[in-house]
Design a protein around this motif. Structure first.
Motif, PDB file in Angstrom:
ATOM      1  N   ARG A  83       0.808  -1.213   0.000  1.00  0.00           N
ATOM      2  CA  ARG A  83       0.000   0.000   0.000  1.00  0.00           C
ATOM      3  C   ARG A  83       0.850   1.276   0.000  1.00  0.00           C
ATOM      4  O   ARG A  83       0.306   2.375  -0.043  1.00  0.00           O
ATOM      5  CB  ARG A  83      -0.909   0.003   1.236  1.00  0.00           C
ATOM      6  N   PRO A  85       3.405   4.331  -1.248  1.00  0.00           N
ATOM      7  CA  PRO A  85       3.352   5.121  -2.489  1.00  0.00           C
ATOM      8  C   PRO A  85       4.047   4.449  -3.670  1.00  0.00           C
ATOM      9  O   PRO A  85       3.617   4.611  -4.816  1.00  0.00           O
ATOM     10  CB  PRO A  85       4.053   6.431  -2.091  1.00  0.00           C
ATOM     11  N   ARG A  92      -2.945  -0.477  -4.085  1.00  0.00           N
ATOM     12  CA  ARG A  92      -3.095   0.899  -3.636  1.00  0.00           C
ATOM     13  C   ARG A  92      -4.491   1.453  -3.942  1.00  0.00           C
ATOM     14  O   ARG A  92      -4.976   2.331  -3.241  1.00  0.00           O
ATOM     15  CB  ARG A  92      -2.037   1.792  -4.284  1.00  0.00           C
ATOM     16  N   GLU A  93      -5.146   0.934  -4.966  1.00  0.00           N
ATOM     17  CA  GLU A  93      -6.456   1.482  -5.329  1.00  0.00           C
ATOM     18  C   GLU A  93      -7.615   0.748  -4.652  1.00  0.00           C
ATOM     19  O   GLU A  93      -8.772   1.134  -4.820  1.00  0.00           O
ATOM     20  CB  GLU A  93      -6.647   1.442  -6.844  1.00  0.00           C
ATOM     21  N   GLU A 142      -4.756   3.252   7.920  1.00  0.00           N
ATOM     22  CA  GLU A 142      -4.486   4.428   7.099  1.00  0.00           C
ATOM     23  C   GLU A 142      -5.563   5.495   7.308  1.00  0.00           C
ATOM     24  O   GLU A 142      -5.284   6.692   7.203  1.00  0.00           O
ATOM     25  CB  GLU A 142      -4.431   4.020   5.621  1.00  0.00           C
TER      26      GLU A 142
END
Length: 303
Positions: A83, A85, A92-93, A142
């Motif tokens: 996850r 950058p 990540r999406e 997050e």
């Protein structure tokens, strides 16, 4: 010498549930060192070299963070990395919502593995399920809601609280299911949540499975509705299966969606159970205090 830090443990208290290899480990030789356990976490050559050294301590060097994958912590680190950058674009999406159908699919694949008796397949499918737990916890972390530690703490506390006869040396007072239901009722009261025995039933359960769970929960408080007369004697799994199949065929023949029809029946049953519970509350009584005949009268009054 140990930039990542060092964990100090006794050989007599090596704990496979908390043992981590991401830091150096110093094992005090106050008992025989469990080599069989250590080689599940380190290369055999590393373990044997450490054991061969003389002295009161066995020093095991830190491993790469992903070298030892036999911990939930390692899977959490993988999820965090995916996850990041510069991690995986697909991971990540993802959101809680996009992962919903995948979680359901993995649950069914786990059920399939259970049905085959294939332990290797079950191990793999349980791993897939575990990753879903971890990635959902990562998403929550997050968002600042909770993390994997909070998830573990929550279920750990619940299991200990619901098994006082195991963890608190408390005598089992009467029926185990009655004790279980009493503890759950106390939990719901503390949270200010719905006090119904049906509270917490997932809305998206398949209708037939949901019907079984509804009946099971209702039975805990003495509600066992009479069945509609069946057109044949049914006394084994094969006959039950044939009857269910015939009902599905009948539904198709008359243009009724069987799943929806059973969901509607489940909903009507839930309304009646809650109505019985409400009447008992109005009378200032616990349902457990009702004799079977009284409960039957209460049930029929909600028809």
């Amino acid at each position: 010498m140990f930039p990542e830090g060092v964990d100090v443990v006794r050989a007599s208290t090596l704990d496979r549930f908390t043992f981590a290899t991401s830091r150096a480990v110093a094992v005090l030789r106050d008992a025989d060192v469990d080599r069989a356990f250590l080689v599940t976490r380190y290369p055999a050559a590393v373990v044997d070299a450490a054991l061969a050294a003389e002295g009161r301590w066995v020093i095991l060097p830190a491993q790469d963070a992903l070298a030892d994958l036999a911990t939930v912590g390692a899977i959490a680190r993988i999820a965090d990395r995916l996850r990041a950058p510069d991690g995986c674009p697909w991971d990540r999406e993802q959101t809680h919502e996009t992962l919903r159908p995948l979680l359901l699919e993995e649950a069914y694949e786990t059920l399939d593995a259970l049905g085959t008796g294939d332990s290797a397949a079950l191990r793999e499918e349980l791993g897939d399920l575990l990753f879903h737990v971890v990635i959902h916890a990562q998403l929550a972390r997050e968002a600042g809601a909770f993390d994997l530690g909070d998830v573990a703490r929550s279920i750990g506390a619940k299991l200990v609280r619901r098994h006082p006869h195991v963890f608190a040396d408390a005598p089992l007072a009467g029926d185990l299911y009655a004790q279980w239901e009493r503890i759950k009722k106390e939990e719901r009261a503390e949270k200010g949540a719905e006090g119904s025995v049906l509270a917490g039933m997932p809305r998206d359960l398949p209708a037939l499975y949901a019907a079984e769970r509804l009946l099971e929960r209702a039975a805990r408080i003495g509600i066992a509705p009479e069945r509609t007369d069946l057109p044949l004697d049914v006394d084994d799994a094969e006959q039950v299966g044939e009857l269910l199949f015939d009902l599905a065929a009948l539904a198709r023949e008359i243009g009724v969606d069987a799943e929806t029809a059973l969901r509607d029946a489940n909903a009507r049953f839930g309304v009646r159970v809650r109505a019985v519970e409400a009447r008992a509350r109005e009378a200032g009584r616990d349902l457990a205090s009702y004799a079977p005949a009284e409960l039957r009268t209460l049930w029929e009054a909600t028809a």
